[in-house]
Design a protein around this motif. Sequence first.
Motif, PDB file in Angstrom:
ATOM      1  N   ILE A   1     -71.661  -4.837  25.593  1.00  0.00           N
ATOM      2  CA  ILE A   1     -72.785  -3.745  24.781  1.00  0.00           C
ATOM      3  C   ILE A   1     -72.010  -3.236  23.505  1.00  0.00           C
ATOM      4  N   ALA A   2     -72.533  -3.412  22.339  1.00  0.00           N
ATOM      5  CA  ALA A   2     -72.160  -2.793  21.238  1.00  0.00           C
ATOM      6  C   ALA A   2     -73.366  -2.017  20.750  1.00  0.00           C
ATOM      7  N   LYS A   3     -72.989  -0.895  19.879  1.00  0.00           N
ATOM      8  CA  LYS A   3     -73.788  -0.206  19.364  1.00  0.00           C
ATOM      9  C   LYS A   3     -73.228   0.453  17.950  1.00  0.00           C
ATOM     10  N   ALA A   4     -74.236   0.514  17.006  1.00  0.00           N
ATOM     11  CA  ALA A   4     -74.129   1.033  15.678  1.00  0.00           C
ATOM     12  C   ALA A   4     -75.054   2.237  15.459  1.00  0.00           C
TER      13      ALA A   4
ATOM     14  N   GLU B   1     -67.333  -9.435  23.710  1.00  0.00           N
ATOM     15  CA  GLU B   1     -67.216  -8.234  22.963  1.00  0.00           C
ATOM     16  C   GLU B   1     -67.522  -8.639  21.525  1.00  0.00           C
ATOM     17  N   MET B   2     -66.864  -9.646  20.977  1.00  0.00           N
ATOM     18  CA  MET B   2     -67.089  -9.883  19.717  1.00  0.00           C
ATOM     19  C   MET B   2     -68.492 -10.704  19.359  1.00  0.00           C
ATOM     20  N   GLU B   3     -68.983 -11.005  20.348  1.00  0.00           N
ATOM     21  CA  GLU B   3     -70.354 -11.515  20.082  1.00  0.00           C
ATOM     22  C   GLU B   3     -71.514 -10.371  20.261  1.00  0.00           C
ATOM     23  N   ALA B   4     -71.121  -9.423  20.690  1.00  0.00           N
ATOM     24  CA  ALA B   4     -72.111  -7.981  20.790  1.00  0.00           C
ATOM     25  C   ALA B   4     -71.739  -7.180  19.479  1.00  0.00           C
ATOM     26  N   LEU B   5     -70.393  -7.176  19.282  1.00  0.00           N
ATOM     27  CA  LEU B   5     -70.226  -6.594  17.808  1.00  0.00           C
ATOM     28  C   LEU B   5     -70.647  -7.092  16.653  1.00  0.00           C
ATOM     29  N   THR B   6     -70.822  -8.692  16.579  1.00  0.00           N
ATOM     30  CA  THR B   6     -71.238  -9.488  15.631  1.00  0.00           C
ATOM     31  C   THR B   6     -72.849  -9.276  15.594  1.00  0.00           C
ATOM     32  N   GLY B   7     -73.350  -9.205  16.628  1.00  0.00           N
ATOM     33  CA  GLY B   7     -74.863  -9.056  16.823  1.00  0.00           C
ATOM     34  C   GLY B   7     -75.293  -7.777  16.295  1.00  0.00           C
ATOM     35  N   VAL B   8     -74.717  -6.672  16.507  1.00  0.00           N
ATOM     36  CA  VAL B   8     -74.922  -5.387  16.247  1.00  0.00           C
ATOM     37  C   VAL B   8     -74.835  -5.412  14.630  1.00  0.00           C
TER      38      VAL B   8
ATOM     39  N   ILE C   1     -74.048   1.846   7.233  1.00  0.00           N
ATOM     40  CA  ILE C   1     -73.790   1.439   8.781  1.00  0.00           C
ATOM     41  C   ILE C   1     -72.531   1.998   9.196  1.00  0.00           C
ATOM     42  N   LYS C   2     -72.664   2.879  10.461  1.00  0.00           N
ATOM     43  CA  LYS C   2     -71.526   3.544  10.550  1.00  0.00           C
ATOM     44  C   LYS C   2     -71.335   3.592  12.319  1.00  0.00           C
ATOM     45  N   GLU C   3     -70.160   4.016  12.728  1.00  0.00           N
ATOM     46  CA  GLU C   3     -69.899   4.103  14.103  1.00  0.00           C
ATOM     47  C   GLU C   3     -70.305   2.876  14.914  1.00  0.00           C
ATOM     48  N   VAL C   4     -69.993   1.903  14.395  1.00  0.00           N
ATOM     49  CA  VAL C   4     -69.884   0.644  15.230  1.00  0.00           C
ATOM     50  C   VAL C   4     -68.689   0.399  16.156  1.00  0.00           C
ATOM     51  N   ARG C   5     -69.228   0.211  17.430  1.00  0.00           N
ATOM     52  CA  ARG C   5     -68.184   0.130  18.648  1.00  0.00           C
ATOM     53  C   ARG C   5     -68.728  -0.271  19.795  1.00  0.00           C
ATOM     54  N   LEU C   6     -67.766  -0.689  20.712  1.00  0.00           N
ATOM     55  CA  LEU C   6     -68.077  -1.377  22.055  1.00  0.00           C
ATOM     56  C   LEU C   6     -68.364  -0.146  22.833  1.00  0.00           C
TER      57      LEU C   6
ATOM     58  N   ASP D   1     -83.768   9.972  14.439  1.00  0.00           N
ATOM     59  CA  ASP D   1     -84.365  11.082  13.963  1.00  0.00           C
ATOM     60  C   ASP D   1     -84.918  10.696  12.414  1.00  0.00           C
ATOM     61  N   SER D   2     -85.050  11.697  11.593  1.00  0.00           N
ATOM     62  CA  SER D   2     -85.891  11.617  10.393  1.00  0.00           C
ATOM     63  C   SER D   2     -84.977  10.635   9.280  1.00  0.00           C
ATOM     64  N   GLU D   3     -83.745  10.321   9.784  1.00  0.00           N
ATOM     65  CA  GLU D   3     -82.693   9.787   8.586  1.00  0.00           C
ATOM     66  C   GLU D   3     -82.104   8.615   9.598  1.00  0.00           C
ATOM     67  N   ASN D   4     -81.908   8.602  10.571  1.00  0.00           N
ATOM     68  CA  ASN D   4     -81.139   7.612  11.397  1.00  0.00           C
ATOM     69  C   ASN D   4     -81.731   6.696  12.547  1.00  0.00           C
ATOM     70  N   ILE D   5     -81.055   5.489  12.803  1.00  0.00           N
ATOM     71  CA  ILE D   5     -81.312   4.684  13.806  1.00  0.00           C
ATOM     72  C   ILE D   5     -80.056   4.354  14.638  1.00  0.00           C
ATOM     73  N   GLU D   6     -80.140   3.744  15.657  1.00  0.00           N
ATOM     74  CA  GLU D   6     -79.215   3.320  16.651  1.00  0.00           C
ATOM     75  C   GLU D   6     -79.470   1.907  16.721  1.00  0.00           C
ATOM     76  N   VAL D   7     -78.679   1.061  16.982  1.00  0.00           N
ATOM     77  CA  VAL D   7     -78.821  -0.469  17.267  1.00  0.00           C
ATOM     78  C   VAL D   7     -77.808  -0.615  18.325  1.00  0.00           C
ATOM     79  N   PHE D   8     -78.358  -1.347  19.251  1.00  0.00           N
ATOM     80  CA  PHE D   8     -77.542  -1.669  20.717  1.00  0.00           C
ATOM     81  C   PHE D   8     -77.755  -3.352  20.792  1.00  0.00           C
ATOM     82  N   CYS D   9     -76.699  -4.021  20.993  1.00  0.00           N
ATOM     83  CA  CYS D   9     -76.750  -5.365  21.028  1.00  0.00           C
ATOM     84  C   CYS D   9     -76.049  -5.694  22.560  1.00  0.00           C
TER      85      CYS D   9
END
Length: 158
Positions: A29-32, A113-120, A140-145, A94-102
């Motif tokens: 699972i990756a998140k951004a 791991e690389m597939e999840a990071l690529t997807g996000v 786009i910030k804080e991309v991580r596994l 919130d009124s400025e940000n989103i989270e994306v999970f893959c």
Amino acid sequence: MTNFTHINKKGIPKMVNVFEKKITKRTAIAKAMMFLGTEIISNFKNEEFITKKGPVFQTAIIAGIQGVKKTSELIPMCHPLLINGIDIDIQIVDSENIEVFCEVTIEGKTGVEMEALTGVNITCLTIYDMCKSINQKMVIKEVRLVAKTGGKSEIKNG
């Protein structure tokens, strides 16, 4: 040099041989986080925004899925994998940000791991592309596994 798994004894790049590894269920699972700003977020109704290019989140999810499936074509040492499942979720925080999970799941000999990071990342890049006519100050910030199961090691980073 021989301590690196992707370098042979001559110091030349190689793809790791996973022949001896056991087939196990593996997930990653990756998140951004992504700053869109209030100007863009204010256009969303019921967690979706339809631009001239189409529905932003739905299109981005499809692009992220395509990115996961093409990871081995983009990153030289990634093995082509038979993907069992891909789940991408986008949440307005919130009124400025989103989270994306893959989340990516396989039964195989190597991790995803690389597939999840690529997807996000591809999901976020598609959101950027679809909203850039409104405002190009997106980040786009804080991309991580955040999690990995199966294989030798497991990770849970929350």
